[in-house]
Design a protein around this motif. Structure first.
Motif, short mmCIF file in Angstrom:
data_model
loop_
_atom_site.label_atom_id
_atom_site.label_comp_id
_atom_site.label_asym_id
_atom_site.label_seq_id
_atom_site.Cartn_x
_atom_site.Cartn_y
_atom_site.Cartn_z
N LEU A 1 38.29 30.89 43.06
CA LEU A 1 37.25 31.17 42.13
C LEU A 1 35.88 30.40 42.44
O LEU A 1 36.29 29.14 42.65
CB LEU A 1 37.80 31.12 40.64
CG LEU A 1 38.71 32.13 40.19
CD1 LEU A 1 39.22 31.97 38.71
CD2 LEU A 1 38.05 33.56 40.10
N VAL A 2 35.03 30.90 42.30
CA VAL A 2 33.62 30.25 42.38
C VAL A 2 32.97 30.20 41.06
O VAL A 2 33.14 30.94 40.29
CB VAL A 2 32.79 30.71 43.54
CG1 VAL A 2 31.43 29.99 43.83
CG2 VAL A 2 33.51 31.17 44.74
N ASP A 3 32.45 28.91 41.01
CA ASP A 3 31.56 28.82 39.37
C ASP A 3 31.10 30.25 39.14
O ASP A 3 30.13 30.64 39.87
CB ASP A 3 30.82 27.80 39.49
CG ASP A 3 31.52 26.28 39.49
OD1 ASP A 3 32.66 26.46 39.05
OD2 ASP A 3 30.98 25.46 39.82
N GLY A 4 31.20 30.56 38.00
CA GLY A 4 30.44 32.07 37.54
C GLY A 4 31.25 33.12 37.82
O GLY A 4 30.73 34.41 37.54
N LYS A 5 32.18 33.10 38.76
CA LYS A 5 32.67 34.34 39.10
C LYS A 5 34.01 34.79 38.44
O LYS A 5 34.69 33.73 38.15
CB LYS A 5 33.11 34.34 40.82
CG LYS A 5 31.98 34.78 41.63
CD LYS A 5 31.98 36.25 41.71
CE LYS A 5 31.00 36.53 43.09
NZ LYS A 5 31.15 37.98 43.53
N ASP A 6 34.29 35.76 38.09
CA ASP A 6 35.56 36.30 37.36
C ASP A 6 36.47 36.79 38.24
O ASP A 6 36.38 37.27 39.22
CB ASP A 6 35.07 37.46 36.43
CG ASP A 6 36.23 37.62 35.58
OD1 ASP A 6 36.90 38.83 35.68
OD2 ASP A 6 36.40 37.26 34.66
N LYS A 7 37.83 36.46 37.97
CA LYS A 7 38.87 37.14 38.80
C LYS A 7 38.68 38.54 39.13
O LYS A 7 39.01 38.81 40.46
CB LYS A 7 40.21 36.59 38.27
CG LYS A 7 41.47 36.96 39.02
CD LYS A 7 42.69 36.43 38.29
CE LYS A 7 43.87 37.14 39.09
NZ LYS A 7 45.14 36.53 38.56
N ALA B 1 36.38 40.49 39.48
CA ALA B 1 35.05 40.53 40.25
C ALA B 1 35.55 39.99 41.67
O ALA B 1 35.03 40.98 42.62
CB ALA B 1 33.89 39.80 39.80
N VAL B 2 36.19 39.23 41.79
CA VAL B 2 36.62 38.54 43.20
C VAL B 2 37.43 39.83 43.75
O VAL B 2 37.51 40.13 44.94
CB VAL B 2 37.27 37.22 43.13
CG1 VAL B 2 37.81 37.08 44.40
CG2 VAL B 2 36.13 36.09 42.63
N ALA C 1 35.57 43.02 44.97
CA ALA C 1 34.72 42.60 45.97
C ALA C 1 35.59 42.83 47.26
O ALA C 1 35.28 43.27 48.11
CB ALA C 1 33.87 41.32 45.79
N SER D 1 39.49 38.96 31.45
CA SER D 1 38.32 39.39 32.10
C SER D 1 36.88 39.78 31.38
O SER D 1 36.88 39.55 30.15
CB SER D 1 38.92 40.68 33.22
OG SER D 1 37.80 40.53 34.13
#
Length: 196
Positions: free
Chosen positions: A111-117, A119-120, A123, A152
């Motif tokens: 997980l990157v800062d600002g990203k939701d699980k 959304a990853v 993608a 989420s």
């Protein structure tokens, strides 16, 4: 039917060190994939969460049994004599024992800062051109009645968000006991009961 081959599909199972995730993988192996499919076991988390300190969710194949397929997909917590076991590797081994000719791939993302699980996961499912996305879902009675308010984006839990926003078919799986079957949800089916 001989001579006719089914087109190979890409199936992604969202993997975590939880019973819900193990149930989703068991459903995929028993009802969703065939030997010419590619199964992607995908985990989103941080680097420290990639191993399961609580034991293994899949019973290892019994050396005394003639067929490893019957024991490899059995769900059980089996501690590893003080060692930390990589649950993704264990899931991959269970898949290869159940479907030896199927291609199994393990992928991880942080997980990157600002990203939701969710959304990853979306993608990655788009990038891999996934045909079927399978995710384990935990549902309590209060969540079923009131709806989930955690997890989420937009107040939905991860599984519900994936069902609503995935470009491919997405199925949320709840395992209901060892022999009771599965409760499935998708865009077209809500709480569909499938016997084991």
């Amino acid at each position: 039917m001989e001579g006719r081959s089914v087109a190979a599909r890409k199936v992604m199972v969202v993997a975590d060190p939880t019973h819900e995730s193990a149930g989703a993988l068991q459903f995929a192996l028993s009802h969703a994939v065939v030997e010419n499919d590619t199964l992607i076991i995908f985990h989103v988390g941080n680097h420290n969460a990639w191993t399961n300190p609580f034991g293994v969710f899949f019973r290892k194949p019994n050396a005394n049994s003639g067929s490893g397929a019957t024991t490899s997909t059995s769900l059980a917590a089996e501690g590893g004599a003080g060692r930390v076991v990589d649950f993704l590797d264990t899931m991959k081994q269970a898949c290869m024992a159940a479907q030896p000719k199927m291609k199994v791939v393990v992928e991880k993302a942080e997980l990157v800062d600002g990203k939701d699980k969710a959304a990853v996961i979306l993608a990655q499912s788009t990038a891999h051109k996934i045909d079927l996305l399978i995710v384990g879902q935990r549902r309590s009675l209060s969540n079923a009645i009131l709806g989930s308010r955690r997890g989420s984006l937009r107040g939905l839990d991860t599984a519900d968000y994936l069902i609503l926003n995935s470009k491919c078919t997405c199925v949320a799986v709840q395992k209901k006991g060892q022999k009771a079957g599965y409760l499935l949800s998708s865009k077209t089916l809500k709480n569909f009961w499938l016997l084991a």
